[in-house]
Design a protein around this motif. Structure first.
Motif, mmCIF file in Angstrom:
data_model
loop_
_atom_site.group_PDB
_atom_site.id
_atom_site.type_symbol
_atom_site.label_atom_id
_atom_site.label_comp_id
_atom_site.label_asym_id
_atom_site.label_seq_id
_atom_site.Cartn_x
_atom_site.Cartn_y
_atom_site.Cartn_z
ATOM 1 N N LEU A 52 2.597 -1.571 -3.753
ATOM 2 C CA LEU A 52 2.224 -1.612 -5.169
ATOM 3 C C LEU A 52 1.568 -0.308 -5.591
ATOM 4 O O LEU A 52 1.829 0.208 -6.682
ATOM 5 N N GLY A 53 0.724 0.238 -4.725
ATOM 6 C CA GLY A 53 0.124 1.530 -5.028
ATOM 7 C C GLY A 53 1.167 2.615 -5.145
ATOM 8 O O GLY A 53 1.077 3.493 -6.014
ATOM 9 N N GLY A 54 2.189 2.575 -4.256
ATOM 10 C CA GLY A 54 3.256 3.564 -4.331
ATOM 11 C C GLY A 54 4.054 3.464 -5.618
ATOM 12 O O GLY A 54 4.423 4.484 -6.224
ATOM 13 N N LEU A 55 4.336 2.237 -6.062
ATOM 14 C CA LEU A 55 5.052 2.060 -7.324
ATOM 15 C C LEU A 55 4.198 2.518 -8.508
ATOM 16 O O LEU A 55 4.708 3.086 -9.482
ATOM 17 N N ALA A 56 2.877 2.257 -8.430
ATOM 18 C CA ALA A 56 1.975 2.728 -9.479
ATOM 19 C C ALA A 56 1.944 4.254 -9.508
ATOM 20 O O ALA A 56 1.879 4.872 -10.585
ATOM 21 N N PHE A 57 2.012 4.877 -8.344
ATOM 22 C CA PHE A 57 2.078 6.339 -8.262
ATOM 23 C C PHE A 57 3.295 6.868 -9.009
ATOM 24 O O PHE A 57 3.195 7.808 -9.811
ATOM 25 N N LEU A 58 4.437 6.245 -8.768
ATOM 26 C CA LEU A 58 5.652 6.672 -9.465
ATOM 27 C C LEU A 58 5.566 6.368 -10.959
ATOM 28 O O LEU A 58 5.976 7.177 -11.802
ATOM 29 N N GLY A 59 5.047 5.189 -11.293
ATOM 30 C CA GLY A 59 4.934 4.811 -12.699
ATOM 31 C C GLY A 59 4.024 5.727 -13.489
ATOM 32 O O GLY A 59 4.192 5.883 -14.708
ATOM 33 N N ALA A 60 3.060 6.340 -12.824
ATOM 34 C CA ALA A 60 2.133 7.255 -13.493
ATOM 35 C C ALA A 60 2.672 8.676 -13.534
ATOM 36 O O ALA A 60 1.950 9.600 -13.919
ATOM 37 N N GLY A 61 3.923 8.846 -13.125
ATOM 38 C CA GLY A 61 4.529 10.176 -13.178
ATOM 39 C C GLY A 61 4.412 10.961 -11.900
ATOM 40 O O GLY A 61 4.626 12.181 -11.884
ATOM 41 N N GLY A 62 4.106 10.278 -10.802
ATOM 42 C CA GLY A 62 3.952 10.964 -9.526
ATOM 43 C C GLY A 62 5.271 11.481 -8.995
ATOM 44 O O GLY A 62 6.324 10.881 -9.203
ATOM 45 N N SER A 63 5.204 12.594 -8.313
ATOM 46 C CA SER A 63 6.399 13.214 -7.748
ATOM 47 C C SER A 63 6.457 12.965 -6.248
ATOM 48 O O SER A 63 5.468 13.159 -5.541
ATOM 49 N N ALA A 116 0.973 21.234 -13.105
ATOM 50 C CA ALA A 116 1.974 20.309 -12.586
ATOM 51 C C ALA A 116 1.420 19.489 -11.424
ATOM 52 O O ALA A 116 1.694 18.296 -11.305
ATOM 53 N N VAL A 117 0.625 20.131 -10.580
ATOM 54 C CA VAL A 117 0.032 19.419 -9.444
ATOM 55 C C VAL A 117 -0.937 18.340 -9.933
ATOM 56 O O VAL A 117 -0.965 17.230 -9.417
ATOM 57 N N VAL A 118 -1.716 18.673 -10.968
ATOM 58 C CA VAL A 118 -2.670 17.707 -11.506
ATOM 59 C C VAL A 118 -1.946 16.533 -12.158
ATOM 60 O O VAL A 118 -2.269 15.356 -11.907
ATOM 61 N N VAL A 119 -0.931 16.838 -12.986
ATOM 62 C CA VAL A 119 -0.240 15.797 -13.751
ATOM 63 C C VAL A 119 0.643 14.926 -12.868
ATOM 64 O O VAL A 119 0.711 13.704 -13.050
ATOM 65 N N HIS A 120 1.344 15.544 -11.923
ATOM 66 C CA HIS A 120 2.338 14.794 -11.147
ATOM 67 C C HIS A 120 1.898 14.460 -9.719
ATOM 68 O O HIS A 120 2.671 13.884 -8.963
ATOM 69 N N LEU A 121 0.649 14.811 -9.379
ATOM 70 C CA LEU A 121 0.178 14.456 -8.042
ATOM 71 C C LEU A 121 -1.243 13.899 -8.073
ATOM 72 O O LEU A 121 -1.488 12.771 -7.639
ATOM 73 N N ALA A 122 -2.186 14.672 -8.621
ATOM 74 C CA ALA A 122 -3.592 14.250 -8.585
ATOM 75 C C ALA A 122 -3.823 12.979 -9.406
ATOM 76 O O ALA A 122 -4.368 11.986 -8.893
ATOM 77 N N ILE A 123 -3.420 12.997 -10.678
ATOM 78 C CA ILE A 123 -3.654 11.827 -11.538
ATOM 79 C C ILE A 123 -2.904 10.599 -11.037
ATOM 80 O O ILE A 123 -3.482 9.503 -10.944
ATOM 81 N N PRO A 124 -1.605 10.719 -10.692
ATOM 82 C CA PRO A 124 -0.915 9.537 -10.148
ATOM 83 C C PRO A 124 -1.561 8.996 -8.873
ATOM 84 O O PRO A 124 -1.556 7.782 -8.650
ATOM 85 N N MET A 125 -2.123 9.874 -8.049
ATOM 86 C CA MET A 125 -2.784 9.384 -6.830
ATOM 87 C C MET A 125 -4.064 8.623 -7.163
ATOM 88 O O MET A 125 -4.415 7.656 -6.478
ATOM 89 N N ILE A 126 -4.751 9.058 -8.217
ATOM 90 C CA ILE A 126 -5.931 8.314 -8.653
ATOM 91 C C ILE A 126 -5.523 6.923 -9.131
ATOM 92 O O ILE A 126 -6.162 5.912 -8.791
ATOM 93 N N VAL A 127 -4.450 6.866 -9.914
ATOM 94 C CA VAL A 127 -3.947 5.575 -10.392
ATOM 95 C C VAL A 127 -3.555 4.688 -9.215
ATOM 96 O O VAL A 127 -3.907 3.494 -9.156
ATOM 97 N N ALA A 128 -2.828 5.267 -8.260
ATOM 98 C CA ALA A 128 -2.422 4.500 -7.085
ATOM 99 C C ALA A 128 -3.631 4.019 -6.296
ATOM 100 O O ALA A 128 -3.652 2.898 -5.776
ATOM 101 N N ASP A 129 -4.643 4.854 -6.209
ATOM 102 C CA ASP A 129 -5.873 4.502 -5.497
ATOM 103 C C ASP A 129 -6.517 3.271 -6.125
ATOM 104 O O ASP A 129 -6.880 2.311 -5.432
ATOM 105 N N VAL A 130 -6.664 3.290 -7.447
ATOM 106 C CA VAL A 130 -7.288 2.167 -8.155
ATOM 107 C C VAL A 130 -6.470 0.895 -7.978
ATOM 108 O O VAL A 130 -7.011 -0.194 -7.693
ATOM 109 N N VAL A 131 -5.150 1.005 -8.146
ATOM 110 C CA VAL A 131 -4.274 -0.160 -8.014
ATOM 111 C C VAL A 131 -4.347 -0.728 -6.600
ATOM 112 O O VAL A 131 -4.410 -1.951 -6.396
ATOM 113 N N GLN A 132 -4.361 0.164 -5.617
ATOM 114 C CA GLN A 132 -4.408 -0.279 -4.221
ATOM 115 C C GLN A 132 -5.705 -1.033 -3.928
ATOM 116 O O GLN A 132 -5.690 -2.087 -3.284
#
Length: 415
Positions: free
Chosen positions: A117-128, A139-155
């Motif tokens: 679920l965290g991985g899907l949230a990562f993709l849903g938040a624009g993660g690469s 690009a690193v912030v938008v497509h990696l850092a922020i999606p990882m934060i979202v995935a972290d919270v969801v997880q």
């Protein structure tokens, strides 16, 4: 009736376990359609790291310091190998944690579900899933850092909900209460895990270090894990010493069995509610546990005849307890509440707050759970009214007491 309830509880637990397993399988299937599993060195390395993390379980020192390497690996894996592969990793490492087959199956499904679920949230938040193609900090912030934060919270949330649900059907612990406890104990640590996982991913792919990045990032954590383990063992040794002291009191006064533990729990929750620092909370909880140790200096007959619900005029056991514990350096912050909890404070300053907290927790439990020799216990409303009449107890302490009672399912009968 009891056997029927136990049978119903077992059935509910089995049903809940089946639901979690099915949910994990369905979610993994969805993730496979989104991004199929790609076997390769990255997946092998992630699996190896996850299995290594199993050998280094979560370390908890007191109520605050936590280190769970497995959480870091699961979060980093979402960007390295994708959600379906994370589901596979969770299913593989889960069975290594648990003492029964039901526990192993649940852990496997739980790890698989919240990781996927965290991985899907990562993709849903624009993660690469191809961080090497990201160009520039933005690009690193938008497509990696922020999606990882979202995935972290969801997880973290998914893990808390699944675990709380199991505790609800197996032990009857309210879901909302347990989720709150889990988030308070792991929420802050989860943010730290997210930062470490982000660094690991950046070094792994954009910096092109590959699995060697794990050695650079996780090696210091393994050293920290060892240090925390040593500290935890020291704390456990101290706790065993304190349990012996409490047992000595309870041996002299059987009617006080469980009293010290209940006062410690209430004192700790009240201290948290009133905004004391983590060290002050720990000291206040410790004082609640040891506030009656001085009774070991009194004859057994005297201890059993003491009316602790009153003023205990002429009894100087609190001071004796503080003197007894004075040479234990790790208890210095708890000595003042132990010594003064039976006296009326001359001030209501912040410095006296731990003492007043222990006094309130002690009085509440004495009135509602222990009682005076030959007298009935107070009803909760009567006990609260009696406490409210004391000049040293204000509304802030009473509200903190109400909060503390709501945190203890075992105290529902007196809250």
């Amino acid at each position: 009736m009891r056997n029927r309830r136990e049978g119903g509880g077992a059935s509910a637990t089995t049903f809940y376990l089946a639901v979690v397993v099915v949910a994990a399988v369905v979610l993994a299937a969805v993730a496979t359609r989104v991004r199929p599993i790609s076997a390769g060195p990255d997946l092998i390395a992630v699996l190896a790291l996850a299995l290594l993390a199993v050998a280094y379980p979560r370390v908890v020192v007191g109520d605050r310091v936590q280190l769970a390497i497995s959480s870091i690996v699961m979060l980093a894996a979402q960007a390295v190998v994708g959600p379906a592969a994370v589901a596979l990793v969770g299913a593989v490492v889960g069975p290594f944690q648990g003492s029964t087959w039901q526990g192993r199956v649940f852990n496997s499904a739980q790890f698989s579900f919240f990781g996927c679920l965290g991985g899907l949230a990562f993709l849903g938040a624009g993660g690469s899933l191809d961080p090497a193609d990201l160009s520039g900090v933005g690009a690193v912030v938008v497509h990696l850092a922020i999606p990882m934060i979202v995935a972290d919270v969801v997880q973290v949330l998914a893990n808390a909900v699944l675990l709380s649900g199991m505790l609800r059907v197996a032990m009857g612990i309210p879901v909302r209460l347990q989720i709150g406890l889990l988030l308070r104990s792991t929420g802050a640590a989860a943010l730290g895990y997210g930062v470490i996982a982000f660094i690991l991913v950046v070094l792994w792919i954009p910096a092109q270090l590959g699995p060697f990045a794990a050695l650079m990032v996780l090696a210091p954590l393994l050293v920290a894990h060892w240090a925390y383990s040593q500290h935890a063992e020291e704390v456990q040794g101290q706790q065993r010493v304190l349990e012996v002291l409490v047992a000595a009191v309870e041996a002299k006064a059987p009617h006080l069995v469980g009293h010290s533990a209940r006062v410690a729990e209430l004192s700790g929750h009240m201290a948290e509610r009133l905004g004391l620092t983590p060290q002050q909370v720990a000291d206040t909880r410790m004082a609640g546990m040891l506030h009656d140790v001085g009774q070991t200096s009194l004859p057994t007959r005297v201890v059993r005849e003491l009316d602790l619900t009153g003023s205990v005029i002429g009894a100087d056991y609190p001071a004796a307890g503080a003197d007894l514990l004075g040479d234990l350096t790790f208890l210095h912050g708890a000595l003042a509440p132990i010594r003064d909890h039976r006296t009326t404070p001359t001030t209501t300053s912040e410095d006296s707050l731990p003492t007043r907290i222990v006094a309130v927790a002690d009085s509440w439990d004495l009135l509602t759970q222990v009682g005076a020799p030959g007298q009935r216990l107070h009803a909760p409303a009567e006990a609260r009214e009696a406490l409210a009449a004391r000049p040293s107890i204000g509304d802030d302490l009473l509200r903190a007491l109400d909060h503390a009672l709501s945190r203890n399912p075992a105290d529902e009968a007196v809250s």
